[in-house]
Scaffold this active site. Sequence first.
Site, PDB file in Angstrom:
ATOM      1  N   HIS A 199     -45.618 160.071  88.609  1.00 58.61           N
ATOM      2  CA  HIS A 199     -44.177 160.278  88.415  1.00 58.61           C
ATOM      3  C   HIS A 199     -43.300 159.391  89.295  1.00 58.61           C
ATOM      4  O   HIS A 199     -42.096 159.334  89.109  1.00 58.61           O
ATOM      5  CB  HIS A 199     -43.798 161.750  88.628  1.00 58.61           C
ATOM      6  CG  HIS A 199     -43.673 162.131  90.073  1.00 58.61           C
ATOM      7  ND1 HIS A 199     -44.756 162.470  90.834  1.00 58.61           N
ATOM      8  CD2 HIS A 199     -42.599 162.211  90.891  1.00 58.61           C
ATOM      9  CE1 HIS A 199     -44.359 162.749  92.056  1.00 58.61           C
ATOM     10  NE2 HIS A 199     -43.048 162.600  92.132  1.00 58.61           N
TER      11      HIS A 199
HETATM   12  C1  UD1 Z   1     -37.883 164.131  92.513  1.00 61.56           C
HETATM   13  C2  UD1 Z   1     -37.867 163.578  93.938  1.00 61.56           C
HETATM   14  C3  UD1 Z   1     -39.300 163.220  94.338  1.00 61.56           C
HETATM   15  C4  UD1 Z   1     -40.241 164.386  94.125  1.00 61.56           C
HETATM   16  C5  UD1 Z   1     -40.145 164.849  92.675  1.00 61.56           C
HETATM   17  C6  UD1 Z   1     -41.032 166.039  92.403  1.00 61.56           C
HETATM   18  C7  UD1 Z   1     -35.794 162.372  94.490  1.00 61.56           C
HETATM   19  C8  UD1 Z   1     -35.202 161.056  94.786  1.00 61.56           C
HETATM   20  N1  UD1 Z   1     -37.082 162.382  94.052  1.00 61.56           N
HETATM   21  O1  UD1 Z   1     -38.277 163.065  91.662  1.00 61.56           O
HETATM   22  O2  UD1 Z   1     -39.311 162.864  95.703  1.00 61.56           O
HETATM   23  O3  UD1 Z   1     -41.572 163.972  94.387  1.00 61.56           O
HETATM   24  O4  UD1 Z   1     -38.773 165.213  92.420  1.00 61.56           O
HETATM   25  O5  UD1 Z   1     -41.220 166.238  91.034  1.00 61.56           O
HETATM   26  O6  UD1 Z   1     -35.144 163.376  94.658  1.00 61.56           O
HETATM   27  N2  UD1 Z   1     -36.226 165.383  84.339  1.00 61.56           N
HETATM   28  C9  UD1 Z   1     -36.239 166.261  83.274  1.00 61.56           C
HETATM   29  N3  UD1 Z   1     -36.277 167.596  83.551  1.00 61.56           N
HETATM   30  C10 UD1 Z   1     -36.285 168.094  84.808  1.00 61.56           C
HETATM   31  C11 UD1 Z   1     -36.246 167.188  85.878  1.00 61.56           C
HETATM   32  C12 UD1 Z   1     -36.235 165.851  85.628  1.00 61.56           C
HETATM   33  O7  UD1 Z   1     -36.246 165.869  82.122  1.00 61.56           O
HETATM   34  O8  UD1 Z   1     -36.330 169.333  84.978  1.00 61.56           O
HETATM   35  C13 UD1 Z   1     -36.251 163.932  84.060  1.00 61.56           C
HETATM   36  C14 UD1 Z   1     -34.889 163.350  83.870  1.00 61.56           C
HETATM   37  O9  UD1 Z   1     -34.976 162.351  82.910  1.00 61.56           O
HETATM   38  C15 UD1 Z   1     -34.602 162.716  85.205  1.00 61.56           C
HETATM   39  C16 UD1 Z   1     -35.982 162.270  85.659  1.00 61.56           C
HETATM   40  O10 UD1 Z   1     -36.875 163.252  85.132  1.00 61.56           O
HETATM   41  O11 UD1 Z   1     -33.677 161.711  85.128  1.00 61.56           O
HETATM   42  C17 UD1 Z   1     -36.153 162.175  87.130  1.00 61.56           C
HETATM   43  O12 UD1 Z   1     -35.823 163.397  87.762  1.00 61.56           O
HETATM   44  P1  UD1 Z   1     -35.251 163.422  89.266  1.00 61.56           P
HETATM   45  O13 UD1 Z   1     -35.038 164.815  89.678  1.00 61.56           O
HETATM   46  O14 UD1 Z   1     -34.116 162.491  89.399  1.00 61.56           O
HETATM   47  O15 UD1 Z   1     -36.393 162.793  90.126  1.00 61.56           O
HETATM   48  P2  UD1 Z   1     -37.958 163.081  90.109  1.00 61.56           P
HETATM   49  O16 UD1 Z   1     -38.616 161.917  89.508  1.00 61.56           O
HETATM   50  O17 UD1 Z   1     -38.293 164.417  89.540  1.00 61.56           O
END
Ligand code: UD1
Length: 345
Positions: A199
Amino acid sequence: MDIVTVVGARPQFIKAAVVSHALLAAGVQERIVHTGQHYDPGMSDIFFSQLGIPAPDTNLEVGSGTHATQTGTMMIRLEKYLLEQRPDWILVYGDTNSTLASALVGTKLNIPVAHVEAGLRSFNMRMPEEVNRIVTDRISDLLFCPTSTAVRHLENEGISQGVHLTGDVMLDATRFFAERAQRFEMVYPESPFYLATIHRAENTDDPDRLQSILKAFSLMDQTIILPLHPRTKSIIEAFHVPNNVTIVDPVSYLEMLSLITAADKVLTDSGGLQKEAIWLSTPCITLRDETEWVETTNGKWNQIVGAHTESILKAVQTDPEGACPVFGEIPGTTASNEITRLLTT
Ligand code: UD1
């Protein structure tokens, strides 16, 4: 004593679960704020229900966005809540945008900030998490370090006030929930198998790295179970997924612990999964160029191989030497109890 705990992403729910239990047992009033960074039921709700985390007092419903949008929106909404509530402490976890936003808002409102998992460093400033950690540590009042390596990193940056070696709350979580996980019905009975997760932006946003990892998977002799984060799911659709890879939805914590225990090896770019693998005696291969958790690499229990096909395949064929590394413990207590003690004295 009135604590506001801010969480927003999956690993923070797990860490907060064990500390919340310890705070409750000590009679401390804790309110939980969910930033809404993770919002899918499989990324959020399941953790609250399965791990018995108290329902959030409020959900800031920030959702996805660029780093600035996400962090800025959290700050605006959290400031409003904290101005009304004025807790004695803000408790934050790890290195996500939710961590950074909370530390910044708390500090500017002169509400003391306590940071769990302080002092971790990858020394890779291209990782958003590294920026979040460095800033959060610099402005926190209490810094709870999981390992002596983390304490040393802070010392090297001139930070010593408020620093405590507490042990690792994820070890508490693994120990507490692993027993329950044993009784958890495995949904993926295929055996033997490797367990993989991907991820990190450095892998998902770089087609060459992702392709190289998938190629390594295709050349492996076992099924690979790949619970997919939504970020990876939307990206991987453009790639050919090898036949021996079984993609599944994100799994709950208990399911993850059962999968780690049952897997022959773990291949991951997650931080927490590296540690959980070692604590559960499953060899780990880390699909990154560095690790914050250097203790895990002793005896080749965790091999840091990046995204090169050949290096990944070589690591899968290399067995660890000696007993699993032991780390994240402090004598005579648990990290959650030590953090509770430090917050209340
Ligand atoms: C975040 C943390 C990372 C952690 C990870 C655990 C930051 C910078 N990164 O990364 O350190 O290891 O969480 O999982 O805060 N999305 C969904 N549904 C959700 C959540 C996310 O569809 O419930 C998708 C969205 O397209 C979003 C992308 O995943 O834009 C990334 O999500 P985001 O929360 O920004 O960062 P993570 O990659 O989850």
